[in-house]
Design a protein around this motif. Sequence first.
Motif, PDB file in Angstrom:
ATOM      1  N   ALA A 178       0.725  -0.957  -0.187  1.00 14.21           N
ATOM      2  CA  ALA A 178      -0.113   0.004  -0.125  1.00 14.21           C
ATOM      3  C   ALA A 178       0.850   1.293  -0.042  1.00 14.21           C
ATOM      4  CB  ALA A 178      -0.934  -0.023   1.213  1.00 14.21           C
ATOM      5  N   GLY A 179       1.912   1.267   0.725  1.00 20.56           N
ATOM      6  CA  GLY A 179       3.135   2.422   0.708  1.00 20.56           C
ATOM      7  C   GLY A 179       3.649   2.635  -0.553  1.00 20.56           C
ATOM      8  N   GLU A 180       3.880   1.646  -1.307  1.00 24.36           N
ATOM      9  CA  GLU A 180       4.370   1.770  -2.469  1.00 24.36           C
ATOM     10  C   GLU A 180       3.606   2.238  -3.454  1.00 24.36           C
ATOM     11  OE1 GLU A 180       6.014  -2.409  -3.171  1.00 24.36           O
ATOM     12  OE2 GLU A 180       7.787  -2.133  -2.007  1.00 24.36           O
ATOM     13  N   PHE A 181       2.306   1.665  -3.345  1.00 24.43           N
ATOM     14  CA  PHE A 181       1.223   2.469  -4.313  1.00 24.43           C
ATOM     15  C   PHE A 181       0.986   3.498  -3.954  1.00 24.43           C
ATOM     16  CE2 PHE A 181      -2.759   2.316  -6.598  1.00 24.43           C
ATOM     17  CZ  PHE A 181      -2.393   1.645  -7.823  1.00 24.43           C
ATOM     18  N   ASP A 182       0.968   4.168  -2.839  1.00 20.42           N
ATOM     19  CA  ASP A 182       0.856   5.522  -2.442  1.00 20.42           C
ATOM     20  C   ASP A 182       1.877   6.437  -3.056  1.00 20.42           C
ATOM     21  OD1 ASP A 182      -1.645   5.401  -1.364  1.00 20.42           O
ATOM     22  OD2 ASP A 182      -0.684   5.382   0.754  1.00 20.42           O
ATOM     23  N   ALA A 183       3.095   5.978  -3.113  1.00 24.76           N
ATOM     24  CA  ALA A 183       4.081   6.684  -3.502  1.00 24.76           C
ATOM     25  C   ALA A 183       4.331   6.773  -5.090  1.00 24.76           C
ATOM     26  CB  ALA A 183       5.546   6.076  -2.976  1.00 24.76           C
ATOM     27  N   LEU A 184       3.779   5.664  -5.563  1.00 23.56           N
ATOM     28  CA  LEU A 184       3.708   5.547  -6.974  1.00 23.56           C
ATOM     29  C   LEU A 184       2.575   6.717  -7.500  1.00 23.56           C
ATOM     30  CD1 LEU A 184       4.029   4.355 -10.083  1.00 23.56           C
ATOM     31  CD2 LEU A 184       2.433   2.686  -9.409  1.00 23.56           C
ATOM     32  N   ILE A 185       1.329   6.676  -6.989  1.00 23.49           N
ATOM     33  CA  ILE A 185       0.657   7.527  -7.229  1.00 23.49           C
ATOM     34  C   ILE A 185       0.847   9.001  -7.134  1.00 23.49           C
ATOM     35  CG2 ILE A 185      -1.792   8.678  -6.501  1.00 23.49           C
ATOM     36  CD1 ILE A 185      -2.548   5.852  -5.798  1.00 23.49           C
ATOM     37  N   LYS A 186       1.804   9.286  -6.014  1.00 24.72           N
ATOM     38  CA  LYS A 186       2.224  10.866  -5.800  1.00 24.72           C
ATOM     39  C   LYS A 186       3.293  11.192  -7.016  1.00 24.72           C
ATOM     40  CE  LYS A 186       2.378  14.289  -3.272  1.00 24.72           C
ATOM     41  NZ  LYS A 186       1.116  15.343  -2.992  1.00 24.72           N
ATOM     42  N   THR A 187       3.979  10.128  -7.172  1.00 17.84           N
ATOM     43  CA  THR A 187       5.233  10.424  -8.285  1.00 17.84           C
ATOM     44  C   THR A 187       4.424  10.656  -9.672  1.00 17.84           C
ATOM     45  OG1 THR A 187       6.508   8.821  -6.990  1.00 17.84           O
ATOM     46  CG2 THR A 187       6.983   9.277  -9.367  1.00 17.84           C
ATOM     47  N   LEU A 188       3.458   9.899  -9.964  1.00 20.65           N
ATOM     48  CA  LEU A 188       2.678  10.072 -11.248  1.00 20.65           C
ATOM     49  C   LEU A 188       2.013  11.372 -11.175  1.00 20.65           C
ATOM     50  CD1 LEU A 188       1.179   6.481 -11.903  1.00 20.65           C
ATOM     51  CD2 LEU A 188       3.361   7.413 -13.223  1.00 20.65           C
ATOM     52  N   GLN A 189       1.459  11.806 -10.155  1.00 23.07           N
ATOM     53  CA  GLN A 189       0.667  12.856 -10.332  1.00 23.07           C
ATOM     54  C   GLN A 189       1.519  14.041 -10.313  1.00 23.07           C
ATOM     55  OE1 GLN A 189       0.894  14.966  -6.899  1.00 23.07           O
ATOM     56  NE2 GLN A 189      -0.550  16.493  -7.699  1.00 23.07           N
ATOM     57  N   GLN A 190       2.834  14.105  -9.863  1.00 16.80           N
ATOM     58  CA  GLN A 190       3.827  15.229  -9.835  1.00 16.80           C
ATOM     59  C   GLN A 190       4.415  15.054 -11.214  1.00 16.80           C
ATOM     60  OE1 GLN A 190       6.194  14.429  -6.581  1.00 16.80           O
ATOM     61  NE2 GLN A 190       5.088  15.893  -5.242  1.00 16.80           N
ATOM     62  N   THR A 191       4.725  14.136 -11.852  1.00 16.80           N
ATOM     63  CA  THR A 191       5.303  13.900 -12.968  1.00 16.80           C
ATOM     64  C   THR A 191       4.346  14.474 -14.202  1.00 16.80           C
ATOM     65  OG1 THR A 191       6.784  12.035 -12.109  1.00 16.80           O
ATOM     66  CG2 THR A 191       6.631  12.248 -14.377  1.00 16.80           C
ATOM     67  N   LEU A 192       3.141  13.761 -14.043  1.00 16.46           N
ATOM     68  CA  LEU A 192       2.224  14.091 -15.283  1.00 16.46           C
ATOM     69  C   LEU A 192       1.574  15.225 -15.102  1.00 16.46           C
ATOM     70  CD1 LEU A 192       1.329  10.467 -15.920  1.00 16.46           C
ATOM     71  CD2 LEU A 192       3.066  11.494 -16.997  1.00 16.46           C
ATOM     72  N   GLY A 193       1.293  15.861 -14.111  1.00 17.00           N
ATOM     73  CA  GLY A 193       0.429  16.983 -13.675  1.00 17.00           C
ATOM     74  C   GLY A 193      -1.079  16.581 -13.491  1.00 17.00           C
ATOM     75  N   LEU A 194      -1.225  15.381 -13.131  1.00 18.13           N
ATOM     76  CA  LEU A 194      -2.628  14.968 -13.050  1.00 18.13           C
ATOM     77  C   LEU A 194      -3.462  15.422 -11.863  1.00 18.13           C
ATOM     78  CD1 LEU A 194      -1.876  10.969 -13.148  1.00 18.13           C
ATOM     79  CD2 LEU A 194      -2.625  12.281 -14.950  1.00 18.13           C
ATOM     80  N   THR A 195      -4.695  15.671 -12.038  1.00 17.29           N
ATOM     81  CA  THR A 195      -5.545  15.778 -10.756  1.00 17.29           C
ATOM     82  C   THR A 195      -6.041  14.542 -10.408  1.00 17.29           C
ATOM     83  OG1 THR A 195      -6.131  18.000 -11.844  1.00 17.29           O
ATOM     84  CG2 THR A 195      -8.010  16.685 -10.243  1.00 17.29           C
ATOM     85  N   VAL A 196      -6.105  14.059  -9.270  1.00 16.22           N
ATOM     86  CA  VAL A 196      -6.303  12.614  -8.682  1.00 16.22           C
ATOM     87  C   VAL A 196      -7.624  12.993  -7.801  1.00 16.22           C
ATOM     88  CG1 VAL A 196      -5.574  10.619  -7.633  1.00 16.22           C
ATOM     89  CG2 VAL A 196      -4.007  11.836  -9.119  1.00 16.22           C
ATOM     90  N   PHE A 197      -8.728  12.316  -7.925  1.00 23.92           N
ATOM     91  CA  PHE A 197      -9.954  12.239  -7.188  1.00 23.92           C
ATOM     92  C   PHE A 197      -9.696  10.668  -6.448  1.00 23.92           C
ATOM     93  CE2 PHE A 197     -14.318  11.406  -6.183  1.00 23.92           C
ATOM     94  CZ  PHE A 197     -14.646  12.442  -5.459  1.00 23.92           C
ATOM     95  N   MET A 198      -9.367  10.653  -5.333  1.00 19.61           N
ATOM     96  CA  MET A 198      -9.284   9.474  -4.542  1.00 19.61           C
ATOM     97  C   MET A 198     -10.287   9.174  -3.367  1.00 19.61           C
ATOM     98  SD  MET A 198      -5.770   7.611  -3.136  1.00 19.61           S
ATOM     99  CE  MET A 198      -5.520   8.973  -2.192  1.00 19.61           C
ATOM    100  N   VAL A 199     -11.052   8.126  -3.666  1.00 13.78           N
ATOM    101  CA  VAL A 199     -11.874   7.657  -2.912  1.00 13.78           C
ATOM    102  C   VAL A 199     -11.306   6.457  -1.691  1.00 13.78           C
ATOM    103  CG1 VAL A 199     -13.911   6.069  -1.921  1.00 13.78           C
ATOM    104  CG2 VAL A 199     -14.050   7.790  -3.857  1.00 13.78           C
ATOM    105  N   THR A 200     -10.889   6.739  -0.674  1.00 12.73           N
ATOM    106  CA  THR A 200     -10.119   6.077   0.222  1.00 12.73           C
ATOM    107  C   THR A 200     -10.770   5.938   1.943  1.00 12.73           C
ATOM    108  OG1 THR A 200      -7.912   5.376   0.880  1.00 12.73           O
ATOM    109  CG2 THR A 200      -8.532   7.693   0.903  1.00 12.73           C
ATOM    110  N   HIS A 201     -10.409   4.841   2.437  1.00 14.59           N
ATOM    111  CA  HIS A 201     -10.721   4.796   4.065  1.00 14.59           C
ATOM    112  C   HIS A 201      -9.123   4.757   4.630  1.00 14.59           C
ATOM    113  CE1 HIS A 201     -10.214   0.585   3.012  1.00 14.59           C
ATOM    114  NE2 HIS A 201      -9.954   0.409   4.305  1.00 14.59           N
ATOM    115  N   ASP A 202      -8.085   4.804   3.903  1.00 10.59           N
ATOM    116  CA  ASP A 202      -6.915   4.360   4.488  1.00 10.59           C
ATOM    117  C   ASP A 202      -6.037   5.620   5.044  1.00 10.59           C
ATOM    118  OD1 ASP A 202      -3.842   3.944   4.342  1.00 10.59           O
ATOM    119  OD2 ASP A 202      -4.009   2.464   2.875  1.00 10.59           O
TER     120      ASP A 202
END
Length: 255
Positions: A178-202
């Motif tokens: 889960a931690g690795e996936f979170d880091a991947l999301i953050k990296t992609l968001q910053q690299t690609l300039g994404l807007t991310v809408f994330m439903v989570t309870h984590d």
Amino acid sequence: MANAAASPAIRIQDLTVGFGRHMVLDRLSLDVRRGEILGLVGASGGGKSVLMRTIIGLLRPRAGAIEVMGQPLRRNGDSEGTRRGILFQQGALFSSLTVRQNVQFPLREAVRMSEPLMDEIATAKLEMVGLRAEDGDKYPSELSGGMTKRVALARALALDPPIVFLDEPTSGLDPIAAGEFDALIKTLQQTLGLTVFMVTHDLASLRTVCDRIAALADGRIVAVGDIDVLLRSDHPWVSAYFHGKRSQMMQPGVS
């Protein structure tokens, strides 16, 4: 980081969604800024996935308005000129297709291109999420939970969307994955300039990768801001969520 001066990536105004006599969302309003990761939290069955599915056009609201990248959401769920990527809970891969074919699925639906070019794009997307080109030959049944989520994310990125929707992206993963996936999301968001809408309870995801958090209770957004704003909220559900036993266990120095 988000550009607060720009128009919102997603604007939701007075959204009302219900099933029969049961009202799930009641005049809900929320802006999602361009280039941010917004985490949406709420009680189980409280309407988080309903809100996401309404924004992407899978559910039709009873009232209210939704704009995506400045364009109104149409009755068929499209917003003109706006591509979006979606990672459903548990990945939702097609079991009869290979990993490569799963990633290529949005390409086949949306554009015309040669098979070699589709193979090249699929390989690039797999490598982007930390997988190897040879993983493209596997079937979903051969993947671990973490690999399944990465393939689903690669598929969500296939059309280079400016907005990505993630429904419980770390659900079912162990803390390391889960931690690795979170880091991947953050990296992609910053690299690609994404807007991310994330439903989570984590709680860990909320603390480490989200620029802002929106809390859904009683059919409305009752608090929105960074983690410090949510921690100061006096709304009963928000306070219980962020100051309960499980939340305290996530804080440094608490054992």
